[in-house]
Scaffold this active site. Sequence first.
Site, PDB file in Angstrom:
ATOM      1  N   ASN A  63       1.814 -16.761  -4.499  1.00 15.81           N
ATOM      2  CA  ASN A  63       2.005 -17.445  -3.151  1.00 15.81           C
ATOM      3  C   ASN A  63       0.854 -16.928  -2.166  1.00 15.81           C
ATOM      4  OD1 ASN A  63       4.345 -18.339  -4.059  1.00 15.81           O
ATOM      5  ND2 ASN A  63       5.497 -16.714  -3.553  1.00 15.81           N
TER       6      ASN A  63
ATOM      7  N   HIS B  83      -0.430 -10.174  -4.545  1.00 14.61           N
ATOM      8  CA  HIS B  83       0.370  -9.899  -5.765  1.00 14.61           C
ATOM      9  C   HIS B  83       0.653 -11.108  -6.737  1.00 14.61           C
ATOM     10  CE1 HIS B  83       2.812 -11.009  -2.063  1.00 14.61           C
ATOM     11  NE2 HIS B  83       3.842 -11.697  -3.091  1.00 14.61           N
TER      12      HIS B  83
ATOM     13  N   CYS C 235       1.039  -1.180   0.038  1.00 11.53           N
ATOM     14  CA  CYS C 235      -0.120   0.098  -0.144  1.00 11.53           C
ATOM     15  C   CYS C 235       1.011   1.178   0.037  1.00 11.53           C
ATOM     16  CB  CYS C 235      -0.877   0.042   1.245  1.00 11.53           C
ATOM     17  SG  CYS C 235      -2.493  -1.026   0.824  1.00 11.53           S
TER      18      CYS C 235
ATOM     19  N   HIS D  95      -6.483  -3.065  -1.055  1.00  9.35           N
ATOM     20  CA  HIS D  95      -5.638  -3.859  -0.151  1.00  9.35           C
ATOM     21  C   HIS D  95      -6.361  -5.187   0.226  1.00  9.35           C
ATOM     22  CE1 HIS D  95      -2.717  -5.244   3.111  1.00  9.35           C
ATOM     23  NE2 HIS D  95      -3.931  -5.442   3.651  1.00  9.35           N
TER      24      HIS D  95
ATOM     25  N   GLY E 177       3.859 -19.823   0.828  1.00  3.89           N
ATOM     26  CA  GLY E 177       5.165 -19.115   0.715  1.00  3.89           C
ATOM     27  C   GLY E 177       5.093 -17.537   0.616  1.00  3.89           C
TER      28      GLY E 177
ATOM     29  N   HIS F  64      -0.393  -8.548   0.793  1.00  5.23           N
ATOM     30  CA  HIS F  64      -1.021  -7.579   0.053  1.00  5.23           C
ATOM     31  C   HIS F  64      -1.102  -8.565  -1.451  1.00  5.23           C
ATOM     32  CE1 HIS F  64      -2.389  -3.498  -1.859  1.00  5.23           C
ATOM     33  NE2 HIS F  64      -2.270  -4.389  -2.959  1.00  5.23           N
TER      34      HIS F  64
ATOM     35  N   HIS G 124       3.439 -12.496  -9.023  1.00  8.69           N
ATOM     36  CA  HIS G 124       4.839 -12.421  -9.744  1.00  8.69           C
ATOM     37  C   HIS G 124       4.988 -12.745 -11.111  1.00  8.69           C
ATOM     38  CE1 HIS G 124       7.080 -12.784  -5.869  1.00  8.69           C
ATOM     39  NE2 HIS G 124       5.865 -13.420  -5.541  1.00  8.69           N
TER      40      HIS G 124
END
Length: 119
Positions: A93, A106, A10, A49, A99, A104, A108
């Site tokens: 994850n 996300h 955030c 969030h 993991g 927040h 990858h």
Amino acid sequence: MSHDPHCIFCKIVAGQIPSRKVYEDEDIFAFHDIAPWAPVHFLLIPKLHIPSMAQLAPEHERLMGKMMVLAPKLALEQGCKPYPEGGFRVLANTGLEGGQEVHHLHVHVMGGPRPWLKG
Ligand code: 5GP
Ligand code: ZN
């Protein structure tokens, strides 16, 4: 909670912590991972969030769909070669056993020539 004042992602969205921005619109922010595993490694996050994928609800379908459609476009822009020779990896994850370190949501996006540091 749409924004958590203690959340590092955030703070990145708000510009309170610097990041190398890849993309931004009204719903989504993308920035390079600070510790990349691969030649291309950025994170795609909702500005909202949401702690993890475990909290997703039907009202998030449009947002998550938008993130998934954006991933291949940004991957190419960041230097991933086209499918099928190139491509990229998408990873989210979720939770302790998944993991997850930053709570927040996300995604990858990793790619580029191998070998990679991990994965
Ligand atoms: P997770 O394990 O939660 O899926 O991954 C969190 C990711 O966020 C890690 O790959 C880590 O390198 C990255 N990260 C953590 N803190 C920061 C930060 O302050 N800036 C950036 N750009 N990436 C971060
Ligand atoms: Zn947050």
